[in-house]
Scaffold this motif. Structure first.
Motif, PDB file in Angstrom:
ATOM      1  N   LYS A  54       5.005 -11.999 -28.603  1.00  0.00           N
ATOM      2  CA  LYS A  54       4.903 -11.833 -30.062  1.00  0.00           C
ATOM      3  C   LYS A  54       3.663 -11.052 -30.489  1.00  0.00           C
ATOM      4  O   LYS A  54       2.982 -11.394 -31.464  1.00  0.00           O
ATOM      5  CB  LYS A  54       4.972 -13.192 -30.751  1.00  0.00           C
ATOM      6  CG  LYS A  54       6.332 -13.855 -30.565  1.00  0.00           C
ATOM      7  CD  LYS A  54       6.424 -15.210 -31.230  1.00  0.00           C
ATOM      8  CE  LYS A  54       7.859 -15.736 -31.151  1.00  0.00           C
ATOM      9  NZ  LYS A  54       8.394 -15.833 -29.771  1.00  0.00           N
ATOM     10  N   VAL A  55       3.391  -9.985 -29.760  1.00  0.00           N
ATOM     11  CA  VAL A  55       2.285  -9.100 -30.131  1.00  0.00           C
ATOM     12  C   VAL A  55       2.710  -8.268 -31.338  1.00  0.00           C
ATOM     13  O   VAL A  55       3.738  -7.579 -31.304  1.00  0.00           O
ATOM     14  CB  VAL A  55       1.892  -8.202 -28.946  1.00  0.00           C
ATOM     15  CG1 VAL A  55       0.949  -7.095 -29.388  1.00  0.00           C
ATOM     16  CG2 VAL A  55       1.257  -9.042 -27.842  1.00  0.00           C
ATOM     17  N   GLU A  56       1.941  -8.336 -32.404  1.00  0.00           N
ATOM     18  CA  GLU A  56       2.260  -7.624 -33.638  1.00  0.00           C
ATOM     19  C   GLU A  56       1.447  -6.349 -33.814  1.00  0.00           C
ATOM     20  O   GLU A  56       1.887  -5.422 -34.482  1.00  0.00           O
ATOM     21  CB  GLU A  56       2.049  -8.544 -34.842  1.00  0.00           C
ATOM     22  CG  GLU A  56       3.098  -9.628 -34.980  1.00  0.00           C
ATOM     23  CD  GLU A  56       4.470  -9.047 -35.295  1.00  0.00           C
ATOM     24  OE1 GLU A  56       4.587  -8.205 -36.200  1.00  0.00           O
ATOM     25  OE2 GLU A  56       5.438  -9.437 -34.602  1.00  0.00           O
ATOM     26  N   SER A  57       0.267  -6.304 -33.235  1.00  0.00           N
ATOM     27  CA  SER A  57      -0.599  -5.137 -33.379  1.00  0.00           C
ATOM     28  C   SER A  57      -1.580  -5.103 -32.225  1.00  0.00           C
ATOM     29  O   SER A  57      -1.692  -6.063 -31.444  1.00  0.00           O
ATOM     30  CB  SER A  57      -1.358  -5.190 -34.705  1.00  0.00           C
ATOM     31  OG  SER A  57      -2.353  -6.190 -34.654  1.00  0.00           O
TER      32      SER A  57
ATOM     33  N   PHE B 295       3.140   2.448 -30.182  1.00  0.00           N
ATOM     34  CA  PHE B 295       2.297   3.467 -29.557  1.00  0.00           C
ATOM     35  C   PHE B 295       0.834   3.033 -29.556  1.00  0.00           C
ATOM     36  O   PHE B 295       0.122   3.241 -28.565  1.00  0.00           O
ATOM     37  CB  PHE B 295       2.475   4.812 -30.271  1.00  0.00           C
ATOM     38  CG  PHE B 295       3.735   5.534 -29.886  1.00  0.00           C
ATOM     39  CD1 PHE B 295       3.715   6.546 -28.939  1.00  0.00           C
ATOM     40  CD2 PHE B 295       4.950   5.181 -30.456  1.00  0.00           C
ATOM     41  CE1 PHE B 295       4.874   7.211 -28.569  1.00  0.00           C
ATOM     42  CE2 PHE B 295       6.114   5.839 -30.109  1.00  0.00           C
ATOM     43  CZ  PHE B 295       6.091   6.843 -29.158  1.00  0.00           C
ATOM     44  N   ASP B 296       0.366   2.428 -30.640  1.00  0.00           N
ATOM     45  CA  ASP B 296      -1.012   1.939 -30.677  1.00  0.00           C
ATOM     46  C   ASP B 296      -1.221   0.821 -29.658  1.00  0.00           C
ATOM     47  O   ASP B 296      -2.262   0.756 -28.999  1.00  0.00           O
ATOM     48  CB  ASP B 296      -1.346   1.419 -32.073  1.00  0.00           C
ATOM     49  CG  ASP B 296      -1.448   2.525 -33.106  1.00  0.00           C
ATOM     50  OD1 ASP B 296      -1.678   3.684 -32.702  1.00  0.00           O
ATOM     51  OD2 ASP B 296      -1.288   2.233 -34.307  1.00  0.00           O
ATOM     52  N   ILE B 297      -0.234  -0.049 -29.536  1.00  0.00           N
ATOM     53  CA  ILE B 297      -0.330  -1.151 -28.580  1.00  0.00           C
ATOM     54  C   ILE B 297      -0.360  -0.613 -27.151  1.00  0.00           C
ATOM     55  O   ILE B 297      -1.176  -1.037 -26.320  1.00  0.00           O
ATOM     56  CB  ILE B 297       0.834  -2.130 -28.789  1.00  0.00           C
ATOM     57  CG1 ILE B 297       0.715  -2.822 -30.151  1.00  0.00           C
ATOM     58  CG2 ILE B 297       0.886  -3.166 -27.665  1.00  0.00           C
ATOM     59  CD1 ILE B 297       1.947  -3.584 -30.577  1.00  0.00           C
ATOM     60  N   ALA B 298       0.522   0.335 -26.865  1.00  0.00           N
ATOM     61  CA  ALA B 298       0.594   0.899 -25.515  1.00  0.00           C
ATOM     62  C   ALA B 298      -0.685   1.629 -25.131  1.00  0.00           C
ATOM     63  O   ALA B 298      -1.022   1.727 -23.948  1.00  0.00           O
ATOM     64  CB  ALA B 298       1.782   1.849 -25.409  1.00  0.00           C
ATOM     65  N   ALA B 299      -1.404   2.139 -26.122  1.00  0.00           N
ATOM     66  CA  ALA B 299      -2.612   2.916 -25.827  1.00  0.00           C
ATOM     67  C   ALA B 299      -3.772   2.060 -25.339  1.00  0.00           C
ATOM     68  O   ALA B 299      -4.717   2.581 -24.736  1.00  0.00           O
ATOM     69  CB  ALA B 299      -3.045   3.681 -27.082  1.00  0.00           C
TER      70      ALA B 299
END
Length: 324
Positions: free
Chosen positions: A119-122, A157-161
């Protein structure tokens, strides 16, 4: 002579790739059986072909979170040093999250391959998880994250970075539920998850975000675990049409189907080996192979084919075995 991985991937080279199957279990008997099965298949294939992720989020009974975390810690510490074991802890906003991390990573961090954060949101959730992880286990571990809502897909994309993130998984059932009935229930099923436009869009966004930052996209569950042929079809589509390089298993019968679907076939392996051996003889300069031009761009593709073959226990030509 330089190793193909170093020549073709350079600074992006890694020690290897993740197993294509991530098997989840949270009940004690099933967790023990999963670890036993992992050891058996490792012996059969000559390499660890699937991860076992011990589940606290869905596995722990309400009110029994601390006891379950202690059990997971015990299982991880008792497992073979060659085992690949991950743990799914509670979400960062759950009351049990901090205790999960302190108990499991603090006591068994050296035996774990990764921590899964649901449940990662950001990216802020990743930052919080990393802070807790490093406080409990300063050596650190890779974090794998579950994307389970429309807002999280938007921020994929921000999470993957984030450099601590190793893999992005798609949480199908929570994603469908988050739409308040706008996606019908069959969007969670074997057919609907490959036909509903919003589900397809989410899958593609997550896979694209993962590949943009060199992370591993992991495909969601198939709940119809008694239908092995349907599982094979779903796994094949995830790998060939949606760009996923890893997939969840929730039943032992699904593991071999995933391995089969994600492994290159014999013809692909032979072609990849022949092209890379010819490239090596040419000192990695461009070559002509069966009337087609190949250079380092295509060499990288064929190297990944061989890595995938090795990680799924496929037999490789003797000439390339020295690379592994």
């Amino acid at each position: 002579m330089q190793h193909p991985r170093d020549v073709l991937l350079g600074a992006q080279a890694t020690a290897g790739m993740l197993p294509v199957c991530d098997h989840y279990s949270g009940v004690e008997a099933r967790m023990r059986k999963s670890l036993q099965l992992q050891a058996e298949l490792t012996q059969e294939f000559g390499t660890c072909v699937f991860d076992v992720t011990l589940d606290c989020e869905d596995g722990a009974p309400v009110g029994g979170e601390a006891e379950h975390a202690a059990l997971v810690t015990e299982l991880a510490l008792a497992a073979s040093p060659q085992a690949r074991i991950g743990v799914r802890v509670h979400p960062v906003d759950h009351p049990a999250f901090a205790a999960d991390i302190a108990q499991i990573a603090g006591k068994a961090g050296a035996r774990l391959s990764h921590i899964m954060i649901p449940k990662v949101e950001s990216v802020n959730d990743v930052v919080l998880a990393e802070k807790a992880l490093l406080a409990a286990y300063p050596a650190g571990l890779p974090l794998q994250v579950l994307i389970e809502s429309p807002a999280a897909v938007h921020r994929a994309f921000d999470i993957a970075a984030h450099p601590r993130v190793q893999s992005l998984s798609f949480g199908l059932m929570d994603f469908v539920s988050a739409h308040a009935g706008a996606i019908p229930a069959d969007g969670m099923g074997i057919e609907g998850q490959f036909t509903h436009p919003l589900v397809l869009r989410a899958k593609l966004e997550i896979a694209s975000a993962a590949h943009a930052y060199g992370k591993v996209p992991s495909h969601c569950v198939v709940t119809e675990f008694n239908d092995v042929q349907a599982m094979r079809t779903a796994a094949r589509r995830a790998a060939r049409e949606f760009g996923y390089t890893r997939m969840w298993s929730i039943h032992p019968s699904q593991i071999r189907a995933i391995l089969e679907a994600f492994a290159p076939d014999e013809g692909q392996i032979e072609t990849a080996a022949a092209i890379l051996l010819a490239a090596q003889r040419a000192d990695w300069a461009p070559i002509s192979f069966q009337g087609a031009l190949h250079d380092r761009a295509s060499y990288r593709h064929f190297w990944h084919v061989l890595e995938r073959a090795h990680s799924t226990g496929r037999t490789l030509p003797a000439e390339v075995m020295a690379w592994f």
